[in-house]
Design a protein around this motif. Structure first.
Motif, PDB file in Angstrom:
ATOM      1  N   GLY A 204      52.821 117.327  16.958  1.00 49.21           N
ATOM      2  CA  GLY A 204      53.923 118.333  16.357  1.00 49.21           C
ATOM      3  C   GLY A 204      55.135 117.493  16.053  1.00 49.21           C
ATOM      4  N   SER A 205      56.153 118.322  16.061  1.00 53.88           N
ATOM      5  CA  SER A 205      57.356 117.521  15.745  1.00 53.88           C
ATOM      6  C   SER A 205      58.468 117.829  16.934  1.00 53.88           C
ATOM      7  CB  SER A 205      58.228 118.383  14.534  1.00 53.88           C
ATOM      8  OG  SER A 205      57.137 117.916  13.540  1.00 53.88           O
ATOM      9  N   THR A 206      59.330 116.686  17.455  1.00 54.12           N
ATOM     10  CA  THR A 206      60.106 116.731  18.575  1.00 54.12           C
ATOM     11  C   THR A 206      61.159 117.840  18.404  1.00 54.12           C
ATOM     12  OG1 THR A 206      59.684 114.529  18.918  1.00 54.12           O
ATOM     13  CG2 THR A 206      61.775 115.461  20.035  1.00 54.12           C
ATOM     14  N   ILE A 207      61.585 118.020  17.110  1.00 57.31           N
ATOM     15  CA  ILE A 207      62.557 118.848  16.922  1.00 57.31           C
ATOM     16  C   ILE A 207      62.459 120.419  16.904  1.00 57.31           C
ATOM     17  CG2 ILE A 207      62.130 118.932  14.367  1.00 57.31           C
ATOM     18  CD1 ILE A 207      65.620 119.242  15.823  1.00 57.31           C
ATOM     19  N   THR A 208      61.270 120.753  16.930  1.00 59.82           N
ATOM     20  CA  THR A 208      60.907 122.322  17.059  1.00 59.82           C
ATOM     21  C   THR A 208      59.664 122.441  18.015  1.00 59.82           C
ATOM     22  OG1 THR A 208      59.212 121.930  15.169  1.00 59.82           O
ATOM     23  CG2 THR A 208      61.340 122.782  14.453  1.00 59.82           C
ATOM     24  N   ALA A 209      59.395 121.576  18.731  1.00 56.64           N
ATOM     25  CA  ALA A 209      58.227 121.708  19.695  1.00 56.64           C
ATOM     26  C   ALA A 209      58.799 122.612  21.036  1.00 56.64           C
ATOM     27  CB  ALA A 209      57.776 120.452  20.209  1.00 56.64           C
ATOM     28  N   SER A 210      57.899 123.347  21.397  1.00 59.03           N
ATOM     29  CA  SER A 210      58.457 124.269  22.529  1.00 59.03           C
ATOM     30  C   SER A 210      58.547 123.329  23.892  1.00 59.03           C
ATOM     31  CB  SER A 210      57.442 125.486  22.784  1.00 59.03           C
ATOM     32  OG  SER A 210      56.286 124.716  23.611  1.00 59.03           O
ATOM     33  N   LYS A 211      59.009 123.814  24.672  1.00 58.89           N
ATOM     34  CA  LYS A 211      59.251 123.309  25.944  1.00 58.89           C
ATOM     35  C   LYS A 211      58.035 122.789  26.658  1.00 58.89           C
ATOM     36  CE  LYS A 211      60.129 126.659  29.883  1.00 58.89           C
ATOM     37  NZ  LYS A 211      60.926 126.904  30.753  1.00 58.89           N
ATOM     38  N   PHE A 212      57.053 123.606  26.503  1.00 57.85           N
ATOM     39  CA  PHE A 212      55.758 123.408  27.015  1.00 57.85           C
ATOM     40  C   PHE A 212      54.950 122.118  26.414  1.00 57.85           C
ATOM     41  CE2 PHE A 212      56.610 128.012  27.115  1.00 57.85           C
ATOM     42  CZ  PHE A 212      56.459 128.100  28.529  1.00 57.85           C
ATOM     43  N   ILE A 213      55.299 122.078  24.957  1.00 60.42           N
ATOM     44  CA  ILE A 213      54.644 120.976  24.274  1.00 60.42           C
ATOM     45  C   ILE A 213      55.272 119.659  24.747  1.00 60.42           C
ATOM     46  CG2 ILE A 213      54.069 119.838  22.138  1.00 60.42           C
ATOM     47  CD1 ILE A 213      52.771 122.528  22.922  1.00 60.42           C
ATOM     48  N   HIS A 214      56.497 119.858  25.073  1.00 56.21           N
ATOM     49  CA  HIS A 214      57.328 118.468  25.677  1.00 56.21           C
ATOM     50  C   HIS A 214      56.767 118.119  26.999  1.00 56.21           C
ATOM     51  CE1 HIS A 214      60.462 117.727  22.683  1.00 56.21           C
ATOM     52  NE2 HIS A 214      60.956 119.062  22.533  1.00 56.21           N
ATOM     53  N   GLN A 215      56.178 119.355  27.818  1.00 61.26           N
ATOM     54  CA  GLN A 215      55.751 118.861  29.139  1.00 61.26           C
ATOM     55  C   GLN A 215      54.487 118.319  29.051  1.00 61.26           C
ATOM     56  OE1 GLN A 215      56.376 122.718  30.946  1.00 61.26           O
ATOM     57  NE2 GLN A 215      58.530 122.598  31.196  1.00 61.26           N
ATOM     58  N   GLU A 248      70.165 115.123  15.937  1.00 63.35           N
ATOM     59  CA  GLU A 248      70.538 113.802  16.157  1.00 63.35           C
ATOM     60  C   GLU A 248      69.449 113.125  17.248  1.00 63.35           C
ATOM     61  OE1 GLU A 248      73.979 110.657  17.673  1.00 63.35           O
ATOM     62  OE2 GLU A 248      74.442 112.844  17.270  1.00 63.35           O
ATOM     63  N   PHE A 249      69.396 113.897  18.239  1.00 66.20           N
ATOM     64  CA  PHE A 249      68.250 112.997  19.012  1.00 66.20           C
ATOM     65  C   PHE A 249      66.811 113.283  18.636  1.00 66.20           C
ATOM     66  CE2 PHE A 249      71.310 113.236  22.733  1.00 66.20           C
ATOM     67  CZ  PHE A 249      71.050 112.110  23.350  1.00 66.20           C
ATOM     68  N   SER A 250      66.578 114.155  18.017  1.00 69.38           N
ATOM     69  CA  SER A 250      65.168 114.426  17.409  1.00 69.38           C
ATOM     70  C   SER A 250      64.888 113.246  16.217  1.00 69.38           C
ATOM     71  CB  SER A 250      65.060 115.749  16.957  1.00 69.38           C
ATOM     72  OG  SER A 250      65.180 116.725  17.912  1.00 69.38           O
ATOM     73  N   ASN A 251      66.001 112.767  15.639  1.00 69.76           N
ATOM     74  CA  ASN A 251      65.804 111.942  14.434  1.00 69.76           C
ATOM     75  C   ASN A 251      65.692 110.531  15.119  1.00 69.76           C
ATOM     76  OD1 ASN A 251      65.793 113.973  12.481  1.00 69.76           O
ATOM     77  ND2 ASN A 251      67.870 113.530  12.021  1.00 69.76           N
ATOM     78  N   LYS A 252      65.935 110.393  16.375  1.00 72.55           N
ATOM     79  CA  LYS A 252      65.829 109.071  16.931  1.00 72.55           C
ATOM     80  C   LYS A 252      64.232 108.605  16.957  1.00 72.55           C
ATOM     81  CE  LYS A 252      70.328 108.882  19.297  1.00 72.55           C
ATOM     82  NZ  LYS A 252      71.160 108.812  20.406  1.00 72.55           N
ATOM     83  N   ASP A 253      64.024 107.248  17.367  1.00 71.18           N
ATOM     84  CA  ASP A 253      62.812 106.866  17.721  1.00 71.18           C
ATOM     85  C   ASP A 253      62.209 107.801  18.790  1.00 71.18           C
ATOM     86  OD1 ASP A 253      62.605 105.410  20.529  1.00 71.18           O
ATOM     87  OD2 ASP A 253      64.458 104.747  19.833  1.00 71.18           O
ATOM     88  N   GLN A 254      60.756 108.114  18.646  1.00 70.43           N
ATOM     89  CA  GLN A 254      60.243 109.047  19.486  1.00 70.43           C
ATOM     90  C   GLN A 254      59.685 108.517  20.883  1.00 70.43           C
ATOM     91  OE1 GLN A 254      59.810 112.312  18.241  1.00 70.43           O
ATOM     92  NE2 GLN A 254      61.239 111.385  17.168  1.00 70.43           N
ATOM     93  N   SER A 255      60.622 107.737  21.461  1.00 77.04           N
ATOM     94  CA  SER A 255      60.418 107.299  22.819  1.00 77.04           C
ATOM     95  C   SER A 255      60.297 108.447  23.810  1.00 77.04           C
ATOM     96  CB  SER A 255      61.482 106.276  23.150  1.00 77.04           C
ATOM     97  OG  SER A 255      62.657 106.890  23.170  1.00 77.04           O
ATOM     98  N   ALA A 257      61.956 108.633  26.398  1.00 79.19           N
ATOM     99  CA  ALA A 257      63.445 109.027  26.801  1.00 79.19           C
ATOM    100  C   ALA A 257      64.037 109.857  25.971  1.00 79.19           C
ATOM    101  CB  ALA A 257      64.030 107.555  27.110  1.00 79.19           C
ATOM    102  N   ASN A 258      63.853 109.793  24.511  1.00 80.49           N
ATOM    103  CA  ASN A 258      64.449 110.454  23.672  1.00 80.49           C
ATOM    104  C   ASN A 258      63.917 111.982  23.623  1.00 80.49           C
ATOM    105  OD1 ASN A 258      66.611 108.919  22.856  1.00 80.49           O
ATOM    106  ND2 ASN A 258      65.088 107.968  21.256  1.00 80.49           N
ATOM    107  N   GLN A 259      62.598 112.007  23.549  1.00 80.38           N
ATOM    108  CA  GLN A 259      61.617 113.300  23.886  1.00 80.38           C
ATOM    109  C   GLN A 259      62.125 114.003  25.102  1.00 80.38           C
ATOM    110  OE1 GLN A 259      57.479 113.215  23.471  1.00 80.38           O
ATOM    111  NE2 GLN A 259      57.599 111.510  21.872  1.00 80.38           N
ATOM    112  N   GLU A 260      62.580 113.588  26.068  1.00 81.96           N
ATOM    113  CA  GLU A 260      63.011 113.979  27.468  1.00 81.96           C
ATOM    114  C   GLU A 260      64.467 114.534  27.004  1.00 81.96           C
ATOM    115  OE1 GLU A 260      63.284 115.595  30.866  1.00 81.96           O
ATOM    116  OE2 GLU A 260      61.603 115.277  30.016  1.00 81.96           O
ATOM    117  N   ALA A 261      65.301 113.852  26.173  1.00 82.86           N
ATOM    118  CA  ALA A 261      66.492 114.391  26.038  1.00 82.86           C
ATOM    119  C   ALA A 261      66.562 115.719  25.243  1.00 82.86           C
ATOM    120  CB  ALA A 261      67.282 112.994  25.474  1.00 82.86           C
TER     121      ALA A 261
END
Length: 333
Positions: A204-215, A248-255, A257-261
């Motif tokens: 999906g997309s970093t900007i709108t993903a839920s915290k569960f998807i980030h996990q 701003e963080f979501s538009n950075k590279d999808q590393s 570290a940025n996903q965690e931020a």
């Protein structure tokens, strides 16, 4: 800002003619494909044509076509706010590169365009709230209907929703409109979800993903719903300092570290950061759903019945009266 040379280079990738369809303009470019508006010289209507390199290993366009076909076959009453498929095949652009293409309905506006032109563009605050309530209701109802077919989209965001006017393309003043869902390249049947998934590949997309998807957890319909609420929040509060930092963080590279931020920023979201009661209520609703999802996993499908109950929660408090001479944009900052 996109340079003219970049836009021209992009447009030159599209075939100028596909059968009776003539290229008009680029609509979007994604990770696996691109989509443009084409004009059908036979029926004099506009269509959206999505293209993917014929050499693409992932064959996401074929998967999307099969997913949509099955969904459309189940939707005998044509009640689902999804595009109809008109053609699928292969073609070449002017440089001889081969593409797979999918011809679908074209919808007049992006979500942001419709919001800016038809809802935000005014000075009557009461009318703004009324129109916004209708707009959010249509958006959420679109998702509810999609979920009713036991599907999960897995990439809900503003770019994957469009607004169509229920009339000819030229008649853009009509108030009759519908919010449609598009881009089903990552969508699945609920029964296809792997509940054992737990890794770092964010779908999906970093900007709108839920915290569960980030996990690294698997998708549920609740995660789609949270993504839809984030989409609404970013749309109506794009000038908010906290939202700008998140974008701003979501538009950075999808590393990682940025996903965690981004995940940490979402964890910190607080109703107190917003002046608009609607935004406060959306944050509260997201937090409530997160608790509900956390308690109910591995439940895949949502148990909400209709979109109206969600709209009621979002608009449960009336906004504080603000003098009419202040513009809508100034009021909702």
């Amino acid at each position: 800002m996109e340079r003219k040379s970049d836009k021209l280079a992009l447009e030159q990738q599209f075939p100028s003619i596909i059968k009776s369809y003539q290229f008009i303009e680029t609509l979007g470019v994604g990770a696996y494909g691109m989509v443009a508006m084409y004009y059908n010289q036979t029926d004099e209507q506009f269509y959206a044509i999505k293209l993917e390199s014929a050499e693409a290993m992932q064959q996401s366009l074929l998967r999307e076509k099969m997913f949509l076909q099955q969904l459309l076959e189940e939707d005998e009453e044509r009640e689902l706010p999804i595009p109809w498929i008109y053609d699928y095949g292969t073609t070449k652009n002017n440089q001889g590169k081969s593409f797979v293409y999918l011809v679908m309905d074209y919808y007049n506006f992006s979500l942001e365009e419709y919001y800016q032109l038809h809802i935000l563009n005014g000075d009557d605050y009461d009318q703004y709230i009324h129109q916004l309530k209708e707009f959010i209701g249509k958006l959420l109802n679109c998702l509810v209907k999609f979920h009713s077919k036991n599907r999960i989209h897995r990439d809900i965001k503003a770019q994957n929703m469009r607004v169509g006017i229920n009339s000819n393309f030229q008649d853009e003043e009509s108030s009759e409109y519908q919010v449609y869902m598009i881009d089903f390249g990552t969508s699945l049947l609920s029964s296809q979800i792997n509940t054992q998934r737990q890794n770092n590949d964010l779908i999906g997309s970093t900007i709108t993903a839920s915290k569960f998807i980030h996990q690294g957890l698997y998708y549920t319909q609740y995660d789609d719903l949270i993504s839809a609420l984030y989409t609404i929040l970013f749309l109506i509060q794009e000038d908010n300092t906290f939202i700008q930092e998140l974008i701003e963080f979501s538009n950075k590279d999808q590393s990682l570290a940025n996903q965690e931020a981004v995940r940490q920023l979402k964890e910190q979201l607080n109703p107190a950061y917003f002046g608009l009661n609607i935004a406060k209520n959306i944050i509260t609703l997201i937090k409530e759903i997160e608790i509900q999802v956390n308690d109910k996993r591995p439940l895949i499908n949502t148990d909400y019945v209709d979109a109206q109950s969600l709209v009621t929660k979002i608009f449960k408090e009336e906004e504080i009266f603000i003098p009419k001479e202040i513009t809508i944009k100034e009021k909702i900052k």
